[in-house]
Write a protein that holds these residues in place. Structure first.
Motif, short mmCIF file in Angstrom:
data_model
loop_
_atom_site.label_atom_id
_atom_site.label_comp_id
_atom_site.label_asym_id
_atom_site.label_seq_id
_atom_site.Cartn_x
_atom_site.Cartn_y
_atom_site.Cartn_z
N PRO A 27 2.25 0.35 -14.63
CA PRO A 27 3.28 -0.68 -14.51
C PRO A 27 4.60 -0.07 -14.02
O PRO A 27 4.90 1.09 -14.31
CB PRO A 27 3.43 -1.20 -15.94
N SER A 28 5.34 -0.86 -13.26
CA SER A 28 6.59 -0.35 -12.72
C SER A 28 7.75 -1.28 -13.07
O SER A 28 7.55 -2.40 -13.53
CB SER A 28 6.46 -0.20 -11.21
N VAL A 29 8.94 -0.79 -12.83
CA VAL A 29 10.15 -1.52 -13.21
C VAL A 29 10.29 -2.88 -12.53
O VAL A 29 11.06 -3.72 -12.98
CB VAL A 29 11.43 -0.70 -12.90
N THR A 30 9.55 -3.10 -11.44
CA THR A 30 9.66 -4.38 -10.74
C THR A 30 8.82 -5.46 -11.43
O THR A 30 8.84 -6.61 -11.01
CB THR A 30 9.16 -4.25 -9.30
N GLY A 31 8.05 -5.07 -12.46
CA GLY A 31 7.20 -6.05 -13.12
C GLY A 31 5.87 -6.23 -12.43
O GLY A 31 5.13 -7.16 -12.71
N SER A 32 5.55 -5.33 -11.48
CA SER A 32 4.20 -5.34 -10.92
C SER A 32 3.61 -3.95 -11.08
O SER A 32 4.26 -3.04 -11.57
CB SER A 32 4.22 -5.77 -9.45
N THR B 299 4.52 7.07 1.97
CA THR B 299 3.32 6.28 2.22
C THR B 299 3.64 4.78 2.21
O THR B 299 3.23 4.02 3.09
CB THR B 299 2.26 6.58 1.14
N TYR B 300 4.41 4.37 1.20
CA TYR B 300 4.69 2.94 1.05
C TYR B 300 5.71 2.45 2.07
O TYR B 300 5.67 1.29 2.47
CB TYR B 300 5.16 2.67 -0.38
N VAL B 301 6.60 3.33 2.47
CA VAL B 301 7.55 2.95 3.52
C VAL B 301 6.78 2.69 4.81
O VAL B 301 7.03 1.71 5.51
CB VAL B 301 8.63 4.03 3.71
N VAL B 302 5.80 3.56 5.10
CA VAL B 302 5.00 3.37 6.31
C VAL B 302 4.22 2.05 6.24
O VAL B 302 4.17 1.30 7.20
CB VAL B 302 4.03 4.56 6.54
N PHE C 194 6.79 -3.11 -1.88
CA PHE C 194 6.01 -1.88 -2.02
C PHE C 194 6.83 -0.69 -2.50
O PHE C 194 6.51 -0.06 -3.50
CB PHE C 194 5.36 -1.52 -0.68
N ALA C 195 7.91 -0.40 -1.78
CA ALA C 195 8.61 0.86 -2.02
C ALA C 195 9.34 0.87 -3.37
O ALA C 195 9.31 1.87 -4.09
CB ALA C 195 9.57 1.15 -0.87
N LEU C 196 9.96 -0.25 -3.74
CA LEU C 196 10.69 -0.29 -5.00
C LEU C 196 9.75 -0.08 -6.18
O LEU C 196 10.03 0.69 -7.09
CB LEU C 196 11.38 -1.64 -5.17
N THR C 197 8.63 -0.79 -6.15
CA THR C 197 7.63 -0.65 -7.20
C THR C 197 7.23 0.81 -7.36
O THR C 197 6.97 1.30 -8.44
CB THR C 197 6.38 -1.49 -6.87
N VAL D 131 8.91 3.63 -6.86
CA VAL D 131 9.84 4.71 -7.21
C VAL D 131 9.46 5.46 -8.50
O VAL D 131 9.27 6.68 -8.48
CB VAL D 131 11.30 4.19 -7.26
N PRO D 132 9.30 4.76 -9.65
CA PRO D 132 8.96 5.52 -10.86
C PRO D 132 7.58 6.19 -10.75
O PRO D 132 7.37 7.27 -11.29
CB PRO D 132 8.96 4.47 -11.98
N LEU D 133 6.66 5.54 -10.01
CA LEU D 133 5.34 6.12 -9.85
C LEU D 133 5.37 7.40 -9.01
O LEU D 133 4.62 8.33 -9.26
CB LEU D 133 4.39 5.12 -9.17
N ALA D 134 6.26 7.41 -8.04
CA ALA D 134 6.39 8.60 -7.21
C ALA D 134 6.89 9.77 -8.06
O ALA D 134 6.41 10.90 -7.92
CB ALA D 134 7.36 8.33 -6.05
N VAL D 135 7.82 9.48 -8.96
CA VAL D 135 8.30 10.53 -9.87
C VAL D 135 7.14 11.03 -10.74
O VAL D 135 6.94 12.23 -10.89
CB VAL D 135 9.45 9.98 -10.75
N SER D 136 6.35 10.08 -11.27
CA SER D 136 5.19 10.47 -12.08
C SER D 136 4.23 11.34 -11.28
O SER D 136 3.72 12.34 -11.77
CB SER D 136 4.44 9.23 -12.58
N GLU D 137 3.98 10.94 -10.05
CA GLU D 137 3.05 11.70 -9.22
C GLU D 137 3.57 13.12 -9.00
O GLU D 137 2.81 14.09 -9.07
CB GLU D 137 2.82 11.02 -7.86
N GLY D 138 4.87 13.24 -8.74
CA GLY D 138 5.48 14.56 -8.58
C GLY D 138 5.26 15.42 -9.81
O GLY D 138 4.83 16.57 -9.72
N ILE D 139 5.49 14.84 -10.98
CA ILE D 139 5.36 15.60 -12.22
C ILE D 139 3.90 16.01 -12.47
O ILE D 139 3.61 17.16 -12.79
CB ILE D 139 5.89 14.77 -13.42
#
Lengths: 248, 90
Positions: free
Chosen positions: A85-90, A176-179, A206-209, A211-219
């Motif tokens: 789940p992401s901050v956008t509610g999706s 990826t999501y920006v593309v 796509f991209a806003l949703t 953001v937190p997931l990208a941080v998680s993926e990095g970690i």
């Protein structure tokens, strides 16, 4: 690293019979006009061919890295199975291509990413066959290319290995999501405001949703790298992952 | 090890916080939203191709999906165990 046949077959089985579940990222089946669908296929195919060659070359030169290639594939599988789940509610899910890209380079991941996407579209009705070219381009080609250059660039700037891995995986995921948003905006320009208006709309979804997931993926990518750094230094050196300064 | 656990905790928090920020949200997939956006931009657009096969139900879907995560995680666990074992011998 001895690599027996059954391990390889286990991994192949994992690839062949395990579908991939994606909620948010891929362009849905039939949702790209045919001319765009064909265009992205044509763009993506050369990368896949080069990727197959690149993997063969790496395995020939360093057979001991086969297990790590398997790990990179497994990592992408698990990560794309996590609908978060992401901050956008999706919900969306990470891509998992960062790890393999840092280890094997962007071309190798174009193959692994395509396999992941193919099974998603065949078994889970996510993404699609007509849109596979476009989805491959965003997740398995551009994403890894971003990962690769961010990683190399961070190393040149003298950032620590972990920070470089984190930034690379995170920005590759976002990229990826920006593309994906660009691809949809090109195919569906708004009547008012054209490409930019549509891009803003799709990027907002796509991209806003992401953001937190990208941080998680990095970690998560850093966590796996920490393990590899501890137990697989010789393979990492063979794959030339470390910068000159770190590889003493 | 401690550092990794701390990093993992951040990941877990990042996944939990949205549930509290967005109370009552649908938490549907973002691709569904994109579909809606496409019909807003171009109301006449008809998808010209259908998925060849769809999981017959949400249950089947979650079966395939759990299987995927299990096999992927199984390989990762096997890899970690193997490397640690080799490390101890060496």
């Amino acid at each position: 690293m001895k690599f027996s046949g059954w391990k390889l077959s286990y991994f192949l089985l994992a690839f062949l019979f395990v579908p991939n579940r994606a909620f948010a990222m891929h362009i849905m089946e039939g949702f790209l006009p045919i001319e765009w669908a064909i265009f992205w296929w044509v763009v993506s195919i050369p990368f896949i061919i080069l990727g197959l060659r690149s993997i063969r070359k790496t395995i020939d030169e360093n057979p001991e890295t086969k297990m790590i290639l398997g790990l990179s594939g497994a990592f992408a599988f698990v990560l794309s199975a996590l609908k978060i789940p992401s901050v956008t509610g999706s919900c969306s899910h990470p891509t998992g291509v960062g790890l393999g890209t840092v280890l094997f380079g962007p071309l190798a991941m174009s193959v692994i990413g395509t396999i992941v996407l193919l099974f998603q579209s065949l078994l889970l009705a996510h993404g699609g066959l007509t849109t596979l070219g476009a989805n491959t381009f965003s997740m398995a080609i551009v994403g890894p290319i971003i990962v690769y250059y961010v990683f190399k660039g961070s190393q040149k700037m003298g950032l620590s290995f972990s920070v470089a891995v984190f930034l690379a995986a995170m920005l590759g995921d976002l990229g990826t999501y920006v593309v994906t948003s660009v691809q949809l905006a090109l195919a569906f320009p708004s009547e008012v405001g054209g490409f930019m208006a549509s891009f803003t709309k799709f990027a907002g979804i796509f991209a806003l949703t992401q953001v937190p997931l990208a941080v998680s993926e990095g970690i998560l990518t850093v966590i796996v790298m920490n393990f590899l750094k501890k137990y697989n230094v010789s393979e990492l050196k063979a794959l030339r992952v470390f910068s000159a300064k770190e590889a003493h | 090890m401690k550092k990794n656990l701390l990093l993992l905790a951040i990941v877990v928090l990042l996944a939990i916080i949205p549930l509290f920020i967005q109370k009552g949200a649908e938490f549907e997939g973002a691709d569904g939203e994109a579909e809606a956006a496409i019909s807003e931009i171009n109301a006449d657009y008809e998808p010209w191709f259908e998925s060849l096969w769809e999981p017959p139900s949400g249950e089947i879907e979650s079966l395939l999906f759990a299987l995927q995560a299990a096999i992927g995680a199984g390989f990762i666990g096997y890899f970690i165990g193997l490397m640690r074992g080799k490390h101890k011998e060496g």
